[in-house]
Design a protein around this motif. Structure first.
Motif, PDB file in Angstrom:
ATOM      1  N   ARG A  73      38.575  65.921 -40.779  1.00  0.00           N
ATOM      2  CA  ARG A  73      38.871  67.298 -40.362  1.00  0.00           C
ATOM      3  C   ARG A  73      37.679  67.994 -39.720  1.00  0.00           C
ATOM      4  NH1 ARG A  73      42.680  69.977 -45.131  1.00  0.00           N
ATOM      5  NH2 ARG A  73      44.119  68.233 -45.346  1.00  0.00           N
ATOM      6  N   ARG A  74      36.583  67.269 -39.504  1.00  0.00           N
ATOM      7  CA  ARG A  74      35.360  67.854 -38.951  1.00  0.00           C
ATOM      8  C   ARG A  74      34.958  69.096 -39.750  1.00  0.00           C
ATOM      9  NH1 ARG A  74      32.663  66.658 -34.953  1.00  0.00           N
ATOM     10  NH2 ARG A  74      32.114  68.812 -34.412  1.00  0.00           N
ATOM     11  N   LEU A  75      34.892  68.914 -41.049  1.00  0.00           N
ATOM     12  CA  LEU A  75      34.542  69.981 -41.964  1.00  0.00           C
ATOM     13  C   LEU A  75      33.352  69.555 -42.806  1.00  0.00           C
ATOM     14  CD1 LEU A  75      38.103  70.916 -43.280  1.00  0.00           C
ATOM     15  CD2 LEU A  75      36.780  72.180 -41.590  1.00  0.00           C
ATOM     16  N   VAL A  76      32.699  70.548 -43.386  1.00  0.00           N
ATOM     17  CA  VAL A  76      31.697  70.308 -44.424  1.00  0.00           C
ATOM     18  C   VAL A  76      32.140  71.125 -45.627  1.00  0.00           C
ATOM     19  CG1 VAL A  76      29.294  70.533 -45.115  1.00  0.00           C
ATOM     20  CG2 VAL A  76      29.844  69.921 -42.771  1.00  0.00           C
ATOM     21  N   ARG A  77      32.235  70.468 -46.789  1.00  0.00           N
ATOM     22  CA  ARG A  77      32.758  71.127 -47.984  1.00  0.00           C
ATOM     23  C   ARG A  77      31.788  72.205 -48.465  1.00  0.00           C
ATOM     24  NH1 ARG A  77      30.463  66.365 -49.347  1.00  0.00           N
ATOM     25  NH2 ARG A  77      29.113  66.257 -51.172  1.00  0.00           N
ATOM     26  N   PRO A  78      32.264  73.185 -49.195  1.00  0.00           N
ATOM     27  CA  PRO A  78      31.372  74.210 -49.744  1.00  0.00           C
ATOM     28  C   PRO A  78      30.336  73.571 -50.674  1.00  0.00           C
ATOM     29  CG  PRO A  78      33.665  74.854 -49.980  1.00  0.00           C
ATOM     30  CD  PRO A  78      33.660  73.426 -49.545  1.00  0.00           C
ATOM     31  N   ASN A  79      29.155  74.148 -50.646  1.00  0.00           N
ATOM     32  CA  ASN A  79      28.068  73.607 -51.463  1.00  0.00           C
ATOM     33  C   ASN A  79      27.974  72.093 -51.305  1.00  0.00           C
ATOM     34  OD1 ASN A  79      28.852  76.209 -53.455  1.00  0.00           O
ATOM     35  ND2 ASN A  79      26.708  75.870 -53.017  1.00  0.00           N
ATOM     36  N   TYR A  80      27.819  71.702 -50.052  1.00  0.00           N
ATOM     37  CA  TYR A  80      27.764  70.285 -49.724  1.00  0.00           C
ATOM     38  C   TYR A  80      26.636  69.575 -50.468  1.00  0.00           C
ATOM     39  CZ  TYR A  80      23.903  71.920 -46.867  1.00  0.00           C
ATOM     40  OH  TYR A  80      22.725  72.501 -46.458  1.00  0.00           O
ATOM     41  N   LEU A  81      25.663  70.339 -50.988  1.00  0.00           N
ATOM     42  CA  LEU A  81      24.551  69.735 -51.711  1.00  0.00           C
ATOM     43  C   LEU A  81      24.945  69.312 -53.116  1.00  0.00           C
ATOM     44  CD1 LEU A  81      21.661  72.103 -50.594  1.00  0.00           C
ATOM     45  CD2 LEU A  81      21.975  69.729 -49.948  1.00  0.00           C
ATOM     46  N   SER A  82      26.029  69.896 -53.659  1.00  0.00           N
ATOM     47  CA  SER A  82      26.423  69.513 -55.005  1.00  0.00           C
ATOM     48  C   SER A  82      26.874  68.060 -55.002  1.00  0.00           C
ATOM     49  CB  SER A  82      27.551  70.421 -55.512  1.00  0.00           C
ATOM     50  OG  SER A  82      28.689  70.290 -54.695  1.00  0.00           O
ATOM     51  N   GLY A  83      26.366  67.304 -55.933  1.00  0.00           N
ATOM     52  CA  GLY A  83      26.689  65.887 -55.991  1.00  0.00           C
ATOM     53  C   GLY A  83      25.813  65.027 -55.109  1.00  0.00           C
ATOM     54  N   LEU A  84      24.817  65.626 -54.469  1.00  0.00           N
ATOM     55  CA  LEU A  84      23.953  64.893 -53.547  1.00  0.00           C
ATOM     56  C   LEU A  84      22.528  64.924 -54.099  1.00  0.00           C
ATOM     57  CD1 LEU A  84      24.256  63.450 -50.835  1.00  0.00           C
ATOM     58  CD2 LEU A  84      23.598  65.566 -49.710  1.00  0.00           C
ATOM     59  N   TYR A  85      22.127  63.858 -54.753  1.00  0.00           N
ATOM     60  CA  TYR A  85      20.821  63.815 -55.415  1.00  0.00           C
ATOM     61  C   TYR A  85      19.980  62.708 -54.794  1.00  0.00           C
ATOM     62  CZ  TYR A  85      23.387  66.698 -58.645  1.00  0.00           C
ATOM     63  OH  TYR A  85      24.156  67.697 -59.185  1.00  0.00           O
ATOM     64  N   GLY A  86      19.172  63.101 -53.820  1.00  0.00           N
ATOM     65  CA  GLY A  86      18.280  62.159 -53.166  1.00  0.00           C
ATOM     66  C   GLY A  86      19.006  61.279 -52.162  1.00  0.00           C
ATOM     67  N   GLY A  87      18.230  60.344 -51.571  1.00  0.00           N
ATOM     68  CA  GLY A  87      18.779  59.430 -50.575  1.00  0.00           C
ATOM     69  C   GLY A  87      17.990  59.405 -49.293  1.00  0.00           C
ATOM     70  N   ILE A  88      17.087  60.383 -49.098  1.00  0.00           N
ATOM     71  CA  ILE A  88      16.252  60.444 -47.896  1.00  0.00           C
ATOM     72  C   ILE A  88      14.795  60.299 -48.320  1.00  0.00           C
ATOM     73  CG2 ILE A  88      15.559  61.832 -45.904  1.00  0.00           C
ATOM     74  CD1 ILE A  88      18.245  63.235 -46.041  1.00  0.00           C
ATOM     75  N   THR A  89      14.082  59.391 -47.693  1.00  0.00           N
ATOM     76  CA  THR A  89      12.681  59.145 -48.050  1.00  0.00           C
ATOM     77  C   THR A  89      11.765  60.129 -47.329  1.00  0.00           C
ATOM     78  OG1 THR A  89      12.328  57.574 -46.248  1.00  0.00           O
ATOM     79  CG2 THR A  89      13.209  56.692 -48.320  1.00  0.00           C
ATOM     80  N   LEU A  90      10.554  60.217 -47.818  1.00  0.00           N
ATOM     81  CA  LEU A  90       9.559  61.071 -47.173  1.00  0.00           C
ATOM     82  C   LEU A  90       9.230  60.553 -45.772  1.00  0.00           C
ATOM     83  CD1 LEU A  90       7.158  61.748 -50.195  1.00  0.00           C
ATOM     84  CD2 LEU A  90       8.875  63.284 -49.219  1.00  0.00           C
ATOM     85  N   LYS A  91       9.287  59.235 -45.575  1.00  0.00           N
ATOM     86  CA  LYS A  91       9.035  58.682 -44.250  1.00  0.00           C
ATOM     87  C   LYS A  91      10.112  59.132 -43.265  1.00  0.00           C
ATOM     88  CE  LYS A  91       8.440  54.335 -41.734  1.00  0.00           C
ATOM     89  NZ  LYS A  91       8.401  52.851 -41.822  1.00  0.00           N
ATOM     90  N   GLN A  92      11.369  59.107 -43.695  1.00  0.00           N
ATOM     91  CA  GLN A  92      12.445  59.579 -42.822  1.00  0.00           C
ATOM     92  C   GLN A  92      12.293  61.058 -42.525  1.00  0.00           C
ATOM     93  OE1 GLN A  92      15.601  58.102 -45.395  1.00  0.00           O
ATOM     94  NE2 GLN A  92      16.297  56.690 -43.791  1.00  0.00           N
ATOM     95  N   TYR A  93      11.842  61.815 -43.504  1.00  0.00           N
ATOM     96  CA  TYR A  93      11.584  63.241 -43.271  1.00  0.00           C
ATOM     97  C   TYR A  93      10.515  63.420 -42.201  1.00  0.00           C
ATOM     98  CZ  TYR A  93       9.644  67.895 -44.219  1.00  0.00           C
ATOM     99  OH  TYR A  93       9.157  69.173 -44.099  1.00  0.00           O
ATOM    100  N   GLU A  94       9.466  62.619 -42.250  1.00  0.00           N
ATOM    101  CA  GLU A  94       8.418  62.700 -41.236  1.00  0.00           C
ATOM    102  C   GLU A  94       8.954  62.306 -39.862  1.00  0.00           C
ATOM    103  OE1 GLU A  94       5.449  60.148 -42.806  1.00  0.00           O
ATOM    104  OE2 GLU A  94       4.781  61.553 -44.361  1.00  0.00           O
ATOM    105  N   GLN A  95       9.883  61.338 -39.818  1.00  0.00           N
ATOM    106  CA  GLN A  95      10.488  60.962 -38.547  1.00  0.00           C
ATOM    107  C   GLN A  95      11.292  62.118 -37.954  1.00  0.00           C
ATOM    108  OE1 GLN A  95      12.641  57.471 -39.912  1.00  0.00           O
ATOM    109  NE2 GLN A  95      11.207  56.092 -38.862  1.00  0.00           N
ATOM    110  N   VAL A  96      12.001  62.836 -38.815  1.00  0.00           N
ATOM    111  CA  VAL A  96      12.769  63.993 -38.339  1.00  0.00           C
ATOM    112  C   VAL A  96      11.822  65.055 -37.794  1.00  0.00           C
ATOM    113  CG1 VAL A  96      14.303  65.871 -39.028  1.00  0.00           C
ATOM    114  CG2 VAL A  96      14.701  63.563 -39.892  1.00  0.00           C
TER     115      VAL A  96
END
Length: 947
Positions: A73-96
């Motif tokens: 539906r091309r949507l993002v659920r409310p409080n999309y951060l809930s249930g999302l605990y980690g998964g992105i490394t500091l190296k990927q953050y530096e790449q961004v």
């Protein structure tokens, strides 16, 4: 040539004025309607640019974080951060961060729910009977939430009020078997029920007033606060005041050596266990993104170097804490309801622990009132005491992080009407929030015993014989965070609490017309936003020995703001798209473009809870991605469609008028041809006349456009007004080209033919409708012209409706789209009305010419005995048949165009086309009344003499 043309126009002043009026109406209508459409487009694009200003343009999440429902539906659920605990490394953050065009990249690491204490005050003064020597006030609590629909009952608390003196222990951990009391004597603690207050009897002896909290503290308090019960002692002094041990109920446990105080009011402070979602951020990036430091209202902002510190008080057990910012309001709907009962005969002094609860529970009571305490008010009262007011872990403002609860995402079941039904999760493990083997964890929140809709995991921070907690160094107000448009900030805004409105009357009535808010159950449906913030710097040291699988990839999401982007535009959208594409390519993460997003209401069915909340049908805001792009593209398509429709209707209207004028001059044109005028000169004469009329109409339209636009609230500048002249010339030339060519090519003998021929192949009519049908067949060209004029009107109105349908269908379902669609309806309605009026005018003109050309025939019918009423019915039937032919053809054309424009043929559009067709028939019949009324003015004798 010019003088001849001018003479022709003056000689036929009536027809010239009529044609001039037609050109003027068409030209002015075109200028005003296109101005209305342009104004509407500018309003829409302006509204889009104003209301799509968001905190960030791109959302980066770990691979697989986008749920199938969101992707579909091309949507993002409310409080999309809930249930999302980690998964992105500091190296990927530096790449961004390193991607060209990234202005701000703000990471956030979700850690989980920490539990903290909030004291609530219950005034018992009015429940005390001052005439009694001894009495017990029983407080039966119910932990309420969800607009009072959920009420979780808890064990009672008893307050023993006596006029006899009370002595208190000065407990020394080095001598756990005994304690010295305030009367100077030493009493055995192990033989009694702990270092509890003792009531002095009339004979000088004393009896312990047992309190179950002594066993709770010594046996570890990791259980539900609903199971906590206590016996608190207070002395009623002769002057009516009370001698109490101040502080919250948990704080003034029998193990504390807090001195007593005298007060006018007997107030019990009970501690509520409240969950706060803890997250780690980069303070500098968060300041640049949303102004986090500027939103601090007390204390200090976070420092990027803040990390885990040892803050053990002298002579106390080891403590380590991370500096944090806490919210100035909990954004939880909850509180405490207490039913008070006076037990006048209860005497707990001297009762052994195993008999205490049974004896007090069976005592006869007298109702003594009810109390209700709001969680938000109690939390803000706690903040008012000041940060750091209590340094031993239970004051303002700290929370334990020995055990963090990590609820997952919600699963949905989709109904046939696209309604989302929340699926229940398995009951949470009571040990998620800690167990009795861990001395540092707090009781689990009362509402966590309700049905859950999220699977909850447990993150354990190794105790290492130390208490780990967060310690507030500042308080921030989420409402002071900057950078959000009113129609785009929810729910993609990180710190905005979700709400859900009732979607039907029973749900709205159950909620009291108010929105549903998070209940304080971490496994509940609505999840509170992260409102306790620490630094990313503190995470590795805090969780290095934990059981967290994402210790090396702690970041849950990165919110990216692109450089040189301020609101939505085509240029900004393309710039953001390129940046998002680079991020996805270089990191392999899930990337969503949030620029131009807006809340999109979704209907959600929430099953009943276990504490009284009924089934609810809710409307909840999700985030629709790319709404701004869809809106701007839809308004461009709609504008183009309306421009084309108005232009076509104007050309056909003028073409009919010019054709009628040429038909009226057939004898004159035939005479000129016989006199030797070449065909090109006759064609030039016709075009010259309409061009001169077009020029005059264009100049008049310039003067009419400004006052008409001002009256209708349409902005028309001088450039658009001057456009009326070339538009009028173009319309008249296009409309007059075909009649001019026909006139130039016509044989002179054609003027001698009757304008109405005999239909030889039809049967003799026996009814009035049959005669009307034959009359229409006798003039097929004129009949088709009249039907075409009406068909164009019906088709135009159907297409205008379809254009509005396509426009609104493309954007409704989001708050921004709903707001924008309202702003364009006036222009759409104006265009629709104008097309119908132009079509009706063309039909009326054709019917009038029809009667005029057949005037001799109608006079003959009158002379043979036909009444005016019969002739009027004949014209009415002709109008009805003509209207039916045009309406059916126009509805068919309109539906075909609508199917192309919308991409589908919804039943509602078919109904619209049918309604428009019926309206067209009705308009034709009404138009037929005007020429039918002219039958009375026909000079019968003169017409018969001419024949």
């Amino acid at each position: 040539m010019f003088r001849f043309i001018w003479g022709q126009l003056r000689g036929r002043a009536g027809r010239s004025v009529a044609l001039l009026a037609g050109v003027l109406v068409a030209t002015t209508g075109f200028v005003v309607l296109t101005g209305a459409t342009t104004t509407s487009r500018l309003e829409v694009t302006g509204a889009v640019e104003r209301n799509t200003r968001a905190a960030y343009d791109i959302l980066v999440r770990p691979p697989g974080a986008r749920t199938p429902l969101e992707a579909e539906r091309r949507l993002v659920r409310p409080n999309y951060l809930s249930g999302l605990y980690g998964g992105i490394t500091l190296k990927q953050y530096e790449q961004v961060q390193a991607v060209a065009g990234v202005n701000v990249a703000a990471p956030i690491a979700m850690l989980g729910y920490s539990t903290s204490y909030v004291p609530v005050s219950i005034d018992l003064t009015d429940a005390v009977d001052p005439s009694l020597d001894r009495q017990v006030i029983r407080i039966d609590p119910a932990y309420v939430a969800e607009r009072g629909l959920s009420a979780a009952p808890g064990k009672p608390t008893y307050v023993y009020v006596t006029r006899r003196p009370l002595i208190h222990a000065d407990f020394d951990p080095n001598t756990p078997d005994s304690a010295r009391y305030t009367d100077g004597r030493v009493y055995s603690v192990s033989e009694a029920c702990g270092p509890v207050p003792r009531e002095v009897q009339p004979d000088g002896t004393s009896r312990p007033v047992c309190d179950p909290r002594t066993a709770v503290v010594e046996g570890n308090p990791g259980w539900s606060e609903r199971e906590l019960w206590a016996v608190v002692s207070a002395r009623l002094l002769p002057d009516g005041r009370f001698e109490v041990t101040p502080g919250p109920l948990w704080r003034n446990s029998p193990l504390d050596s807090t001195p007593t105080t005298t007060t006018d009011r007997l107030v019990l402070e009970k501690l509520l266990t409240v969950p706060f979602l803890l997250a780690a951020v980069d303070p500098d990036a968060e300041q640049r993104l949303v102004g986090l430091a500027d939103a601090v209202v007390d204390g200090r902002p976070l420092n990027p170097a803040d990390t885990l510190v040892d803050d053990t008080p002298p002579g106390f057990f080891p403590q380590r804490s991370v500096p944090a910012l806490t919210t100035n309001r909990p954004y939880l709907d909850g509180g405490l309801q207490a039913r008070l009962t006076r037990l006048p005969a209860a005497q707990p002094a001297g009762l052994p622990p195993d008999a205490l609860e049974k004896t007090l529970g069976q005592a006869t009571g007298i109702p003594a009132g009810d109390r209700q305490v709001d969680l938000t008010e109690s939390y803000q009262a706690l903040l008012a005491r000041g940060l750091g007011a209590d340094g031993i872990g239970f004051g303002c403002c700290r929370g334990q992080i020995q055990v963090l609860a990590q609820p997952g995402a919600v699963d949905y079941e989709r109904g046939p009407d696209e309604t989302l039904r929340v699926a229940r999760a398995s009951p949470p493990d009571p040990a998620i929030f800690g167990d009795r083997n861990d001395p540092w964890t707090l009781p689990r929140p009362a509402l966590s015993d309700d049905f859950g809709f999220r699977e909850v995991r447990r993150l354990v921070v190794p105790a290492d014989n130390a208490l780990h907690s967060w310690n507030a160094v500042g308080v921030f107000d989420p409402n002071k965070l900057t950078g959000f448009g009113e129609l785009s900030k929810v729910p993609l805004e990180t710190y905005e609490p979700p709400t859900a409105e009732g979607a039907d009357d029973p749900s709205r009535a159950a909620l009291g017309g108010q929105p549903l808010l998070p209940s304080g159950n971490p496994a509940g449906y609505l999840s509170a936003p992260p409102l306790v913030l620490t630094t990313l710097e503190s995470v590795p040291k805090l969780l290095e020995a934990s059981n967290w699988a994402n210790t090396r990839a702690p970041i849950s999401a990165i919110r990216v703001r692109a450089a040189d982007v301020d609101g939505y535009s085509e240029r900004s959208a393309e710039r953001v798209r390129l940046i998002a594409e680079r991020i996805a390519t270089e990191t392999g993460l899930d990337v969503d473009i949030t620029l131009g997003s807006s809340p999109a209401p979704q209907t959600v069915e929430l099953p009943a809870g276990s504490f009284g909340r009924p089934d609810l049908r809710l409307t909840e805001n999700w985030s629709a991605l790319g709404v701004a792009s869809v809106i701007t593209k839809a308004v461009d398509r709609k504008s183009a469609a309306l421009f084309l429709l108005v232009l076509v209707v104007c050309v056909l209207f003028l073409g009919n008028a010019v054709t009628a004028a040429v038909r009226d001059r057939r004898p004159q044109l035939a005479t000129l041809s016989c006199l030797g005028w070449p065909a090109r000169r006759i064609g030039a004469l016709i075009l010259g006349e309409v061009t001169l009329l077009g020029l005059a109409a264009g100049l008049l339209a310039v003067g009419l456009a400004f006052p008409l636009g001002a009256a209708l609230g349409i902005g028309i500048d001088w450039r658009r007004a001057l456009l009326a002249v070339p538009v009028a010339l173009l319309l008249t030339l296009v409309a007059g080209l075909t009649p001019a060519l026909r006139a130039a090519r016509a044989h002179p003998a054609a003027a001698l033919r009757p304008p109405v021929a005999t239909a030889r192949w039809v049967r003799r009519p026996r009814t009035l409708p049959g005669l009307a049908l034959i009359n229409l067949i006798r003039t097929p060209g004129r009949t088709l012209l009249g039907a075409a004029a009406l068909a164009i009107g019906v088709a135009a109105l159907t297409l205008v409706t379809a254009a509005a349908w396509a426009f609104e269908g493309a954007i409704v379902g989001s708050l921004l789209g709903d707001a924008v669609s309202l702003s364009v309806r006036s222009a759409d309605a104006m265009a629709a009305i104008a097309t119908v009026l132009l079509g009706a005018a063309a039909v009326a003109d054709v019917l009038y010419l029809n009667i005029r050309d057949r005037s001799a025939e109608l006079a003959t019918l009158r002379a043979t005995g036909w009444t005016d009423a019969a002739l009027g019915r004949l014209i009415g039937y002709e109008g009805l048949l003509l209207g039916a032919l045009g309406a059916v053809a126009g509805a068919g054309l309109g539906l075909g165009g609508a199917a192309w424009l919308v991409g589908d043929l919804p039943p509602a559009l078919v109904l619209v086309a049918a309604t428009v067709a019926l309206t067209g028939v009705l308009v034709t019949c009404i138009a037929a009344l005007v020429p039918a009324a002219l039958l009375r003015r026909l000079p019968t004798a003169q017409l018969l003499a001419q024949e």
